[in-house]
Design a protein around this motif. Structure first.
Motif, PDB file in Angstrom:
ATOM      1  N   CYS A  43       0.837  -1.208   0.000  1.00 29.45           N
ATOM      2  CA  CYS A  43       0.000   0.000   0.000  1.00 29.45           C
ATOM      3  C   CYS A  43       0.868   1.253   0.000  1.00 29.45           C
ATOM      4  O   CYS A  43       0.561   2.222  -0.693  1.00 29.45           O
ATOM      5  N   ALA A  44       1.944   1.230   0.774  1.00 28.04           N
ATOM      6  CA  ALA A  44       2.830   2.392   0.851  1.00 28.04           C
ATOM      7  C   ALA A  44       3.459   2.672  -0.505  1.00 28.04           C
ATOM      8  O   ALA A  44       3.505   3.821  -0.957  1.00 28.04           O
ATOM      9  N   THR A  45       3.943   1.634  -1.172  1.00 23.80           N
ATOM     10  CA  THR A  45       4.579   1.856  -2.469  1.00 23.80           C
ATOM     11  C   THR A  45       3.541   2.284  -3.509  1.00 23.80           C
ATOM     12  O   THR A  45       3.836   3.115  -4.355  1.00 23.80           O
ATOM     13  N   SER A  46       2.332   1.737  -3.425  1.00 27.84           N
ATOM     14  CA  SER A  46       1.260   2.146  -4.344  1.00 27.84           C
ATOM     15  C   SER A  46       0.901   3.608  -4.159  1.00 27.84           C
ATOM     16  O   SER A  46       0.500   4.289  -5.103  1.00 27.84           O
ATOM     17  N   ALA A  47       1.043   4.100  -2.930  1.00 28.50           N
ATOM     18  CA  ALA A  47       0.749   5.498  -2.628  1.00 28.50           C
ATOM     19  C   ALA A  47       1.925   6.415  -2.948  1.00 28.50           C
ATOM     20  O   ALA A  47       1.884   7.609  -2.688  1.00 28.50           O
ATOM     21  N   GLY A  48       3.009   5.838  -3.490  1.00 30.41           N
ATOM     22  CA  GLY A  48       4.166   6.644  -3.867  1.00 30.41           C
ATOM     23  C   GLY A  48       5.153   6.890  -2.742  1.00 30.41           C
ATOM     24  O   GLY A  48       6.075   7.680  -2.889  1.00 30.41           O
ATOM     25  N   GLN A  49       4.982   6.210  -1.617  1.00 32.53           N
ATOM     26  CA  GLN A  49       5.907   6.375  -0.503  1.00 32.53           C
ATOM     27  C   GLN A  49       7.118   5.459  -0.726  1.00 32.53           C
ATOM     28  O   GLN A  49       6.951   4.302  -1.097  1.00 32.53           O
ATOM     29  N   PRO A  50       8.313   5.981  -0.513  1.00 34.60           N
ATOM     30  CA  PRO A  50       9.483   5.113  -0.664  1.00 34.60           C
ATOM     31  C   PRO A  50       9.536   4.089   0.466  1.00 34.60           C
ATOM     32  O   PRO A  50       9.177   4.385   1.607  1.00 34.60           O
ATOM     33  N   VAL A  51       9.937   2.890   0.133  1.00 34.47           N
ATOM     34  CA  VAL A  51      10.057   1.816   1.119  1.00 34.47           C
ATOM     35  C   VAL A  51      11.438   1.206   0.979  1.00 34.47           C
ATOM     36  O   VAL A  51      11.889   0.911  -0.124  1.00 34.47           O
ATOM     37  N   ARG A  52      12.110   1.026   2.096  1.00 35.23           N
ATOM     38  CA  ARG A  52      13.391   0.327   2.122  1.00 35.23           C
ATOM     39  C   ARG A  52      13.238  -0.789   3.144  1.00 35.23           C
ATOM     40  O   ARG A  52      12.977  -0.527   4.309  1.00 35.23           O
ATOM     41  N   ALA A  53      13.372  -2.015   2.713  1.00 33.41           N
ATOM     42  CA  ALA A  53      13.167  -3.158   3.600  1.00 33.41           C
ATOM     43  C   ALA A  53      14.464  -3.948   3.725  1.00 33.41           C
ATOM     44  O   ALA A  53      15.207  -4.102   2.754  1.00 33.41           O
ATOM     45  N   TYR A  54      14.726  -4.434   4.919  1.00 35.60           N
ATOM     46  CA  TYR A  54      15.885  -5.271   5.187  1.00 35.60           C
ATOM     47  C   TYR A  54      15.384  -6.554   5.824  1.00 35.60           C
ATOM     48  O   TYR A  54      14.540  -6.524   6.708  1.00 35.60           O
ATOM     49  N   ALA A  55      15.898  -7.662   5.383  1.00 34.49           N
ATOM     50  CA  ALA A  55      15.534  -8.951   5.960  1.00 34.49           C
ATOM     51  C   ALA A  55      16.797  -9.776   6.108  1.00 34.49           C
ATOM     52  O   ALA A  55      17.702  -9.698   5.282  1.00 34.49           O
ATOM     53  N   GLY A  56      16.842 -10.538   7.151  1.00 39.50           N
ATOM     54  CA  GLY A  56      18.008 -11.377   7.333  1.00 39.50           C
ATOM     55  C   GLY A  56      17.916 -12.155   8.618  1.00 39.50           C
ATOM     56  O   GLY A  56      16.968 -12.016   9.388  1.00 39.50           O
ATOM     57  N   TYR A  57      18.896 -12.973   8.824  1.00 43.04           N
ATOM     58  CA  TYR A  57      18.961 -13.781  10.033  1.00 43.04           C
ATOM     59  C   TYR A  57      20.419 -13.966  10.390  1.00 43.04           C
ATOM     60  O   TYR A  57      21.272 -14.170   9.522  1.00 43.04           O
ATOM     61  N   ALA A  58      20.691 -13.910  11.652  1.00 45.46           N
ATOM     62  CA  ALA A  58      22.012 -14.249  12.154  1.00 45.46           C
ATOM     63  C   ALA A  58      21.816 -14.914  13.511  1.00 45.46           C
ATOM     64  O   ALA A  58      20.958 -14.517  14.284  1.00 45.46           O
ATOM     65  N   GLY A  59      22.566 -15.927  13.765  1.00 45.60           N
ATOM     66  CA  GLY A  59      22.455 -16.625  15.040  1.00 45.60           C
ATOM     67  C   GLY A  59      23.829 -16.893  15.616  1.00 45.60           C
ATOM     68  O   GLY A  59      24.792 -17.121  14.880  1.00 45.60           O
ATOM     69  N   TRP A  60      23.929 -16.844  16.911  1.00 44.22           N
ATOM     70  CA  TRP A  60      25.195 -17.066  17.599  1.00 44.22           C
ATOM     71  C   TRP A  60      24.989 -18.038  18.742  1.00 44.22           C
ATOM     72  O   TRP A  60      23.911 -18.092  19.335  1.00 44.22           O
ATOM     73  N   GLY A  61      26.039 -18.736  19.082  1.00 44.86           N
ATOM     74  CA  GLY A  61      26.031 -19.561  20.282  1.00 44.86           C
ATOM     75  C   GLY A  61      26.239 -18.674  21.500  1.00 44.86           C
ATOM     76  O   GLY A  61      26.553 -17.483  21.383  1.00 44.86           O
ATOM     77  N   ALA A  62      26.067 -19.238  22.678  1.00 52.15           N
ATOM     78  CA  ALA A  62      26.222 -18.492  23.932  1.00 52.15           C
ATOM     79  C   ALA A  62      27.596 -17.839  23.997  1.00 52.15           C
ATOM     80  O   ALA A  62      28.618 -18.498  23.838  1.00 52.15           O
ATOM     81  N   GLY A  63      27.618 -16.509  24.158  1.00 45.49           N
ATOM     82  CA  GLY A  63      28.860 -15.758  24.304  1.00 45.49           C
ATOM     83  C   GLY A  63      29.612 -15.505  23.005  1.00 45.49           C
ATOM     84  O   GLY A  63      30.620 -14.792  22.995  1.00 45.49           O
ATOM     85  N   GLN A  64      29.163 -16.074  21.895  1.00 46.96           N
ATOM     86  CA  GLN A  64      29.891 -15.938  20.634  1.00 46.96           C
ATOM     87  C   GLN A  64      29.961 -14.499  20.151  1.00 46.96           C
ATOM     88  O   GLN A  64      31.032 -14.015  19.777  1.00 46.96           O
ATOM     89  N   LEU A  65      28.849 -13.800  20.163  1.00 51.71           N
ATOM     90  CA  LEU A  65      28.845 -12.416  19.678  1.00 51.71           C
ATOM     91  C   LEU A  65      29.743 -11.534  20.546  1.00 51.71           C
ATOM     92  O   LEU A  65      30.511 -10.722  20.037  1.00 51.71           O
ATOM     93  N   GLN A  66      29.675 -11.698  21.865  1.00 55.79           N
ATOM     94  CA  GLN A  66      30.525 -10.911  22.761  1.00 55.79           C
ATOM     95  C   GLN A  66      32.007 -11.178  22.473  1.00 55.79           C
ATOM     96  O   GLN A  66      32.818 -10.257  22.431  1.00 55.79           O
ATOM     97  N   ARG A  67      32.357 -12.441  22.273  1.00 56.24           N
ATOM     98  CA  ARG A  67      33.755 -12.797  21.976  1.00 56.24           C
ATOM     99  C   ARG A  67      34.191 -12.195  20.637  1.00 56.24           C
ATOM    100  O   ARG A  67      35.260 -11.592  20.540  1.00 56.24           O
ATOM    101  N   GLU A  68      33.347 -12.322  19.618  1.00 55.52           N
ATOM    102  CA  GLU A  68      33.701 -11.785  18.309  1.00 55.52           C
ATOM    103  C   GLU A  68      33.817 -10.257  18.334  1.00 55.52           C
ATOM    104  O   GLU A  68      34.656  -9.685  17.651  1.00 55.52           O
ATOM    105  N   THR A  69      32.990  -9.609  19.149  1.00 53.86           N
ATOM    106  CA  THR A  69      33.075  -8.152  19.286  1.00 53.86           C
ATOM    107  C   THR A  69      34.399  -7.762  19.939  1.00 53.86           C
ATOM    108  O   THR A  69      35.083  -6.844  19.476  1.00 53.86           O
ATOM    109  N   ARG A  70      34.780  -8.446  21.008  1.00 57.70           N
ATOM    110  CA  ARG A  70      36.062  -8.176  21.676  1.00 57.70           C
ATOM    111  C   ARG A  70      37.240  -8.407  20.726  1.00 57.70           C
ATOM    112  O   ARG A  70      38.243  -7.699  20.780  1.00 57.70           O
ATOM    113  N   GLU A  71      37.138  -9.409  19.862  1.00 56.63           N
ATOM    114  CA  GLU A  71      38.217  -9.734  18.922  1.00 56.63           C
ATOM    115  C   GLU A  71      38.319  -8.727  17.772  1.00 56.63           C
ATOM    116  O   GLU A  71      39.271  -8.757  17.013  1.00 56.63           O
TER     117      GLU A  71
END
Length: 93
Positions: free
Chosen positions: A19-47
């Protein structure tokens, strides 16, 4: 940005986006998935495995999607700005 009204939604119904695009409104959509094990993201951020940057409204509403990655990297400066010169798609990492 002028006097236009901009909206940001986390999660959306495809019919609403249509409906938004039909009304001429710009739409930017992002879709994705990411999964981490326990503590993985924190470790990778520190690294230093992730590039972390503050969110900016202009990145969402003003920067063309094809220029977003390079724009954010240039904004971080230093060695990150050099990464913006690489024309490989960011998803190739």
């Amino acid at each position: 940005m002028g006097t236009e009204t901009l909206a940001l939604a986390v999660g959306a119904d495809l019919a609403d986006l249509s409906c938004a695009t039909s009304a001429g409104q710009p739409v930017r959509a992002y879709a994705g998935y990411a999964g981490w094990g326990a503590g993985q993201l924190q470790r990778e951020t520190r690294e230093g495995s992730w590039i972390i940057a503050p969110a900016q409204a202009r990145h969402v509403f003003q920067v063309p999607h094809a220029q977003l990655w390079a724009t954010v990297l240039r904004g971080l400066g230093g060695s990150y700005a050099w990464m913006a010169l690489d024309d490989a798609p960011p998803g190739d990492n």
